[in-house]
Design a protein around this motif. Sequence first.
Motif, PDB file in Angstrom:
ATOM      1  N   MET A   1       0.848  -1.180   0.000  1.00  0.00           N
ATOM      2  CA  MET A   1       0.000   0.000   0.000  1.00  0.00           C
ATOM      3  C   MET A   1       0.893   1.242   0.000  1.00  0.00           C
ATOM      4  N   THR A   2       0.470   2.274  -0.678  1.00  0.00           N
ATOM      5  CA  THR A   2       1.274   3.489  -0.762  1.00  0.00           C
ATOM      6  C   THR A   2       0.985   4.406   0.424  1.00  0.00           C
ATOM      7  N   ARG A   3       1.871   5.369   0.613  1.00  0.00           N
ATOM      8  CA  ARG A   3       1.722   6.367   1.678  1.00  0.00           C
ATOM      9  C   ARG A   3       0.391   7.112   1.534  1.00  0.00           C
ATOM     10  N   GLU A   4       0.036   7.476   0.322  1.00  0.00           N
ATOM     11  CA  GLU A   4      -1.207   8.220   0.079  1.00  0.00           C
ATOM     12  C   GLU A   4      -2.432   7.377   0.414  1.00  0.00           C
ATOM     13  N   GLU A   5      -2.383   6.079   0.105  1.00  0.00           N
ATOM     14  CA  GLU A   5      -3.509   5.194   0.414  1.00  0.00           C
ATOM     15  C   GLU A   5      -3.669   5.031   1.925  1.00  0.00           C
ATOM     16  N   ILE A   6      -2.544   4.941   2.639  1.00  0.00           N
ATOM     17  CA  ILE A   6      -2.605   4.857   4.096  1.00  0.00           C
ATOM     18  C   ILE A   6      -3.217   6.127   4.670  1.00  0.00           C
ATOM     19  N   MET A   7      -2.761   7.284   4.183  1.00  0.00           N
ATOM     20  CA  MET A   7      -3.281   8.566   4.674  1.00  0.00           C
ATOM     21  C   MET A   7      -4.781   8.715   4.406  1.00  0.00           C
ATOM     22  N   ALA A   8      -5.268   8.131   3.304  1.00  0.00           N
ATOM     23  CA  ALA A   8      -6.673   8.289   2.923  1.00  0.00           C
ATOM     24  C   ALA A   8      -7.616   7.356   3.680  1.00  0.00           C
ATOM     25  N   LEU A   9      -7.097   6.334   4.339  1.00  0.00           N
ATOM     26  CA  LEU A   9      -7.953   5.390   5.055  1.00  0.00           C
ATOM     27  C   LEU A   9      -8.695   6.067   6.196  1.00  0.00           C
ATOM     28  N   GLU A  10      -9.943   5.700   6.347  1.00  0.00           N
ATOM     29  CA  GLU A  10     -10.742   6.186   7.465  1.00  0.00           C
ATOM     30  C   GLU A  10     -10.511   5.263   8.662  1.00  0.00           C
ATOM     31  N   PRO A  11     -10.583   5.785   9.883  1.00  0.00           N
ATOM     32  CA  PRO A  11     -10.479   4.913  11.056  1.00  0.00           C
ATOM     33  C   PRO A  11     -11.607   3.878  11.025  1.00  0.00           C
ATOM     34  N   GLY A  12     -11.288   2.666  11.424  1.00  0.00           N
ATOM     35  CA  GLY A  12     -12.297   1.608  11.425  1.00  0.00           C
ATOM     36  C   GLY A  12     -11.689   0.260  11.116  1.00  0.00           C
ATOM     37  N   ARG A  13     -12.528  -0.662  10.676  1.00  0.00           N
ATOM     38  CA  ARG A  13     -12.139  -2.060  10.496  1.00  0.00           C
ATOM     39  C   ARG A  13     -10.990  -2.257   9.508  1.00  0.00           C
ATOM     40  N   GLU A  14     -10.997  -1.542   8.383  1.00  0.00           N
ATOM     41  CA  GLU A  14      -9.941  -1.725   7.384  1.00  0.00           C
ATOM     42  C   GLU A  14      -8.581  -1.272   7.929  1.00  0.00           C
ATOM     43  N   LEU A  15      -8.546  -0.135   8.582  1.00  0.00           N
ATOM     44  CA  LEU A  15      -7.298   0.352   9.177  1.00  0.00           C
ATOM     45  C   LEU A  15      -6.853  -0.581  10.305  1.00  0.00           C
ATOM     46  N   ASP A  16      -7.787  -1.059  11.114  1.00  0.00           N
ATOM     47  CA  ASP A  16      -7.457  -2.013  12.175  1.00  0.00           C
ATOM     48  C   ASP A  16      -6.878  -3.305  11.589  1.00  0.00           C
ATOM     49  N   ALA A  17      -7.430  -3.762  10.474  1.00  0.00           N
ATOM     50  CA  ALA A  17      -6.926  -4.976   9.821  1.00  0.00           C
ATOM     51  C   ALA A  17      -5.494  -4.774   9.329  1.00  0.00           C
ATOM     52  N   MET A  18      -5.199  -3.601   8.799  1.00  0.00           N
ATOM     53  CA  MET A  18      -3.828  -3.317   8.343  1.00  0.00           C
ATOM     54  C   MET A  18      -2.857  -3.312   9.523  1.00  0.00           C
ATOM     55  N   ILE A  19      -3.276  -2.748  10.651  1.00  0.00           N
ATOM     56  CA  ILE A  19      -2.448  -2.743  11.860  1.00  0.00           C
ATOM     57  C   ILE A  19      -2.210  -4.181  12.325  1.00  0.00           C
ATOM     58  N   ALA A  20      -3.262  -4.988  12.314  1.00  0.00           N
ATOM     59  CA  ALA A  20      -3.147  -6.386  12.750  1.00  0.00           C
ATOM     60  C   ALA A  20      -2.105  -7.133  11.919  1.00  0.00           C
ATOM     61  N   GLU A  21      -2.149  -6.939  10.609  1.00  0.00           N
ATOM     62  CA  GLU A  21      -1.194  -7.629   9.723  1.00  0.00           C
ATOM     63  C   GLU A  21       0.219  -7.072   9.853  1.00  0.00           C
ATOM     64  N   ALA A  22       0.352  -5.768   9.804  1.00  0.00           N
ATOM     65  CA  ALA A  22       1.677  -5.141   9.760  1.00  0.00           C
ATOM     66  C   ALA A  22       2.414  -5.207  11.098  1.00  0.00           C
ATOM     67  N   LEU A  23       1.690  -5.141  12.207  1.00  0.00           N
ATOM     68  CA  LEU A  23       2.347  -5.050  13.515  1.00  0.00           C
ATOM     69  C   LEU A  23       2.209  -6.285  14.396  1.00  0.00           C
ATOM     70  N   PHE A  24       1.056  -6.915  14.356  1.00  0.00           N
ATOM     71  CA  PHE A  24       0.769  -7.949  15.341  1.00  0.00           C
ATOM     72  C   PHE A  24       0.802  -9.372  14.787  1.00  0.00           C
ATOM     73  N   GLY A  25       1.229  -9.560  13.560  1.00  0.00           N
ATOM     74  CA  GLY A  25       1.435 -10.901  13.020  1.00  0.00           C
ATOM     75  C   GLY A  25       0.183 -11.656  12.614  1.00  0.00           C
ATOM     76  N   TRP A  26      -0.907 -10.965  12.378  1.00  0.00           N
ATOM     77  CA  TRP A  26      -2.112 -11.629  11.877  1.00  0.00           C
ATOM     78  C   TRP A  26      -1.855 -12.012  10.421  1.00  0.00           C
ATOM     79  N   ARG A  27      -2.539 -13.044   9.942  1.00  0.00           N
ATOM     80  CA  ARG A  27      -2.323 -13.507   8.567  1.00  0.00           C
ATOM     81  C   ARG A  27      -3.650 -13.833   7.893  1.00  0.00           C
ATOM     82  N   LYS A  28      -3.615 -13.808   6.557  1.00  0.00           N
ATOM     83  CA  LYS A  28      -4.809 -14.107   5.763  1.00  0.00           C
ATOM     84  C   LYS A  28      -4.834 -15.593   5.422  1.00  0.00           C
ATOM     85  N   ILE A  29      -6.040 -16.161   5.433  1.00  0.00           N
ATOM     86  CA  ILE A  29      -6.249 -17.489   4.869  1.00  0.00           C
ATOM     87  C   ILE A  29      -7.494 -17.413   3.990  1.00  0.00           C
TER      88      ILE A  29
END
Length: 149
Positions: A1-29
């Motif tokens: 994801m680009t810097r601009e796309e991150i900046m454009a995200l609204e607080p909520g589930r999608e941003l929380d999901a990105m945090i989960a993957e990038a920081l806390f080791g959550w993974r997709k199946i």
Amino acid sequence: MTREEIMALEPGRELDAMIAEALFGWRKIKGPQYDYDGPCESNDVLLPPTITSEEEAFRFMPPRGVIPYTYFLNHKWSTDISAAWEVVEKMCHESLAFSFRLDYHYVLHFARFIHNDSSYELEDGEYKSRSAPEAICKAALLAVMDKEA
């Protein structure tokens, strides 16, 4: 994801999901292909690191219908300040210093993470928002993105 796309995200589930993957080791199946009625539509499901196999994950999922991507996500890092401090703690354990300030005149929150291991400071790594949790989460994503670059 680009810097601009991150900046454009609204607080909520999608941003929380990105945090989960990038920081806390959550993974997709890939979600289940079958439910009690037979074949069903499927999409990706985000799993916490505590669930170690797809079989274990499927036991926790409802038996019918499409499972939402954020089905297991119960953290509100981008909207709840007490949850956002978990992000700060995680980033500080990753050798990043945290800087936060509030502009009382414009009611803006500024958050920044700075690498401790060198004199390197993030370019445009500060994020401002009317919400402190949003500023913290977006600054953390920018820091992770810059660290990986």
